[in-house]
Design a protein around this motif. Sequence first.
Motif, PDB file in Angstrom:
ATOM      1  N   UNK A  81     -18.399  72.448  42.948  1.00  0.00           N
ATOM      2  CA  UNK A  81     -18.814  71.120  43.357  1.00  0.00           C
ATOM      3  C   UNK A  81     -17.749  70.107  43.031  1.00  0.00           C
ATOM      4  N   UNK A  82     -18.017  68.878  43.427  1.00  0.00           N
ATOM      5  CA  UNK A  82     -17.086  67.793  43.135  1.00  0.00           C
ATOM      6  C   UNK A  82     -17.853  66.490  43.104  1.00  0.00           C
ATOM      7  N   UNK A  83     -17.269  65.527  42.448  1.00  0.00           N
ATOM      8  CA  UNK A  83     -17.838  64.191  42.409  1.00  0.00           C
ATOM      9  C   UNK A  83     -16.698  63.185  42.380  1.00  0.00           C
ATOM     10  N   UNK A  84     -16.817  62.153  43.191  1.00  0.00           N
ATOM     11  CA  UNK A  84     -15.867  61.051  43.130  1.00  0.00           C
ATOM     12  C   UNK A  84     -16.652  59.752  42.980  1.00  0.00           C
ATOM     13  N   UNK A  85     -16.272  58.962  42.016  1.00  0.00           N
ATOM     14  CA  UNK A  85     -16.985  57.723  41.714  1.00  0.00           C
ATOM     15  C   UNK A  85     -15.982  56.617  41.414  1.00  0.00           C
ATOM     16  N   UNK A  86     -16.455  55.400  41.532  1.00  0.00           N
ATOM     17  CA  UNK A  86     -15.705  54.219  41.134  1.00  0.00           C
ATOM     18  C   UNK A  86     -16.511  53.503  40.050  1.00  0.00           C
ATOM     19  N   UNK A  90     -11.078  54.654  39.639  1.00  0.00           N
ATOM     20  CA  UNK A  90     -11.784  55.726  40.345  1.00  0.00           C
ATOM     21  C   UNK A  90     -11.571  57.020  39.596  1.00  0.00           C
ATOM     22  N   UNK A  91     -12.571  57.915  39.682  1.00  0.00           N
ATOM     23  CA  UNK A  91     -12.491  59.210  39.012  1.00  0.00           C
ATOM     24  C   UNK A  91     -12.958  60.281  39.987  1.00  0.00           C
ATOM     25  N   UNK A  92     -12.181  61.339  40.144  1.00  0.00           N
ATOM     26  CA  UNK A  92     -12.541  62.498  40.962  1.00  0.00           C
ATOM     27  C   UNK A  92     -12.507  63.746  40.087  1.00  0.00           C
ATOM     28  N   UNK A  93     -13.548  64.559  40.205  1.00  0.00           N
ATOM     29  CA  UNK A  93     -13.597  65.814  39.449  1.00  0.00           C
ATOM     30  C   UNK A  93     -14.107  66.911  40.370  1.00  0.00           C
ATOM     31  N   UNK A  94     -13.472  68.092  40.309  1.00  0.00           N
ATOM     32  CA  UNK A  94     -13.916  69.232  41.121  1.00  0.00           C
ATOM     33  C   UNK A  94     -13.852  70.496  40.286  1.00  0.00           C
ATOM     34  N   UNK A  95     -14.758  71.430  40.588  1.00  0.00           N
ATOM     35  CA  UNK A  95     -14.846  72.701  39.872  1.00  0.00           C
ATOM     36  C   UNK A  95     -15.161  73.804  40.869  1.00  0.00           C
TER      37      UNK A  95
END
Length: 880
Positions: free
Chosen positions: A749-754, A760-765
């Motif tokens: 999954x992944x999540x991108x937020x401000x 901004x922060x983006x994380x993926x696994x």
Amino acid sequence: YMKQTLFIGLLFFSCYLSAQTIINGNVKNTEGNPVIATITVQSKGSLVISGYTSTNDDGIYSVTYKGNADSIVITVSGINIGKHKKTVVNRSAKLDFSINEKPLELKEATVSASKITQRGDTLNYNVASYADQNDRVIGDVLQKMPGIDVDLNGKITYNGKGINKFYIENLDLLQGRYGLATSNIAAKDVATVQVLENHQPIKALKDKVFSDAAAINLKLKDSAKGTASLNGAVGLGYEPLLWKAELILMYFTGKKQNMSTYKGNNSGDDVASELRTHYDYERVVMNSGGILSVQSPSTPPVPQKRYLQNNTHTASINHLFKLNNDMQLNVSALYHNDYIKKESYSLYEQYLSGDSTLVIEEQINSASKINNAEIALSLENNANNIYLRNRLNFKGSWNGDNAVGKTFSNALNTTESISQYLDKPVFSFDNTFSLVKNVKYNFYNIYFSVGYGYKPHSLNINPVNYFDRNDLSAVTQEAVSRDMATVLRFSYGLKLGNFTLDYAVWGRADIRNLNTELKYITNNNIAETADSLKNNLYYNTYQTGIYQTYSYKINKFRATATIPVGYYLLAIDDRIPNKSEHNSKLMFNPSLSLGYNITNNVTIGAQAKMEKSFGDMNSSYTAYIMHSYRSLLRNSIDKLFESDNKNISTSVSYRNPFKSLFLNVTVGYNRSQKNLLYGYSYQGIMSMKTVINQPTKSDGYQISFSGSKGLSIFSGTIRVHGGYGENKNELLIQNEVLNYRSQQYNAGGSINVNPFSFASVNYSLAWNKNKNYTVERPERFPAITSTSQKVEIGIYPVKTLTINAKIEHSYNSAATNRYTSFADAGIKFKSKKYDIEFELNNILNSKQYISASYNDISTYYYSYNLRPRSAMIKIRFKLM
């Protein structure tokens, strides 16, 4: 009989009319004057607009509703009248509105545009709602939009299905190479990304041939239309000396569009992927691949920028002329020049019968020279009653692979220094003509496609001590392929209410020639060969038949059945042994597709397909061919290959644009049966093709899911995906039949937020688990688990300054060094005339990527050399 036919036709026609509700009337003010307004219709209790129109100068309107709701809502709206709604019973009627017209008084307010809006089958994504300061091109923003996914190759899918068209201002400029658009059109120049659901690109087939695929359309801002823009970039860096250059010309109007690009670099950017075609039209395709290859390093599962040692130049010209409202001419020319180097160590373990194992270690350096060119001309007339298209393609490539390495095996117990060189030019052309004529409820189609391909390939290996001959200095394998194919089809379709019938008479001819020769070069520079090392094979197939399609669509349900019946003739002429063979069969390959909209948001679908085939050119040549320096193959059984494949799948998809929620689950099963079992035996390091006259079957199961949700908090998007697959089949190794099983698990999954206006922060696994084994010896193959994760942080202290940091981490349970980490950082400064970017790559200076994977019942371990730590400064500028 005529009366019965007429009665049935009237019955179908009345059913068709009953599925439509027509509301008409007029809109006037209290003084009786006509009012200009927008009219919409929707099911009671639904937010989805099912139809819309506008009043004419006399205030008269007519709007159509297609659906089965008991009640519907008619809404009249305008800038000076606000909104006025009436709820009526779902049946055709006259409905007038009398409006108290008054100027609209505006108070001071803050207006936030909706992220996603829907009108009919069109979703509109507001680009400004998803973009942040770190996004440069529209491709950066597309990856944040819920429901839309962009894979590593640049392919776009919508709710689990690939798109069938990519438009810029409703025009298909790039003909499937939309990576050029997503990688070069500035995000700030795009106002809206439209998703056109159930998109039928041929107007003459609209409402006749259903499509469940979606299209993407970019709606540009007015400032980006009608004005030519020329943007450039240059960059310099170190370790080694690095360079980068770009020049992009773009021009978009309603009648003319152009996108011309040049990109080059040696810093690991795979700009050639922008030229990849992600969708294509029906045509005869000339395969550009060959049967010869060099043994070269496998690329690791990390971003190409980590390892790609390149020297790339790409250029493209794409021009579209809109000749009138319906006709357009596309002209495109592409060129790709590259020099790619690879370096790795690998250990290959092939498990044989009993407890024996073949181990091969290789240390290989390789280099590939690439020269690809293509020219395409397309003329298309896409009108409501007629569709005409002719497209002509020319392709040429002058490519070569060179590899030098050391090979050790436990079979020979020696180390060999081996050099490989493959020359693989390809030349081809194809032309396709298609005409669709629409006459009321009837439609006619003429389709003709022809293509030709020529591939003179040559593989040279030296030395060749492992051939058990001491007098050889080299071997040369030549393989020349000449292929020609043509297809002609006439079809007739009829729309009868909710039914569509389509019948086609078609024929196809494929003329293929494979001419090969394996030469032994002695130490005295004398070439030796024999008939057992030569092939001159003509493999010709001729097909003709009737293709039937029956479709039914009513309200929420649709079904399509295809019933192709054909006669298949195979003529094999193996000229060196002077052997000819003719085989013929009646082919029957039906398929069925079903779909049902449970609600406006939930759709279920099912597909089933059966396909039988026989004959295979790669299973028909009788003399040896050296496919690579470790693979010497021929076919040793005199029996025609036959296969029978069955596939079935079902899916459930959910889409709610107003909640920014998209979900898709797919389950599939496939079974394959073959009359011959193919496998390999090993003589030293050479794999030899073997085949036995024994039927074999394989089964496969798959389940996958994906989902995305737009977050109102922090203006973000969250995505999840996962799946499981299992396969069962038989393997033939060293003349022993083994029952093979494989299991694959994946999730991520992944999540991108401000979280803040300035960050901004983006994380993926991603997590994967693979287990391959044989029923006879399951303990030999422990499961391999791998994970990868990435964190990206962007900070924007001011509008002109962006600071980026990225960390990547990967894990492989079977590798000697299980963990690999990367770190990058960068800073961007923007001004009105230019941007300056400074980036540091591979700050931790990770030098190798070590991994392990399964291939059937063999294990492959490898260590791949990566690009070193580097720094680069780039300047982007606008020339016009």
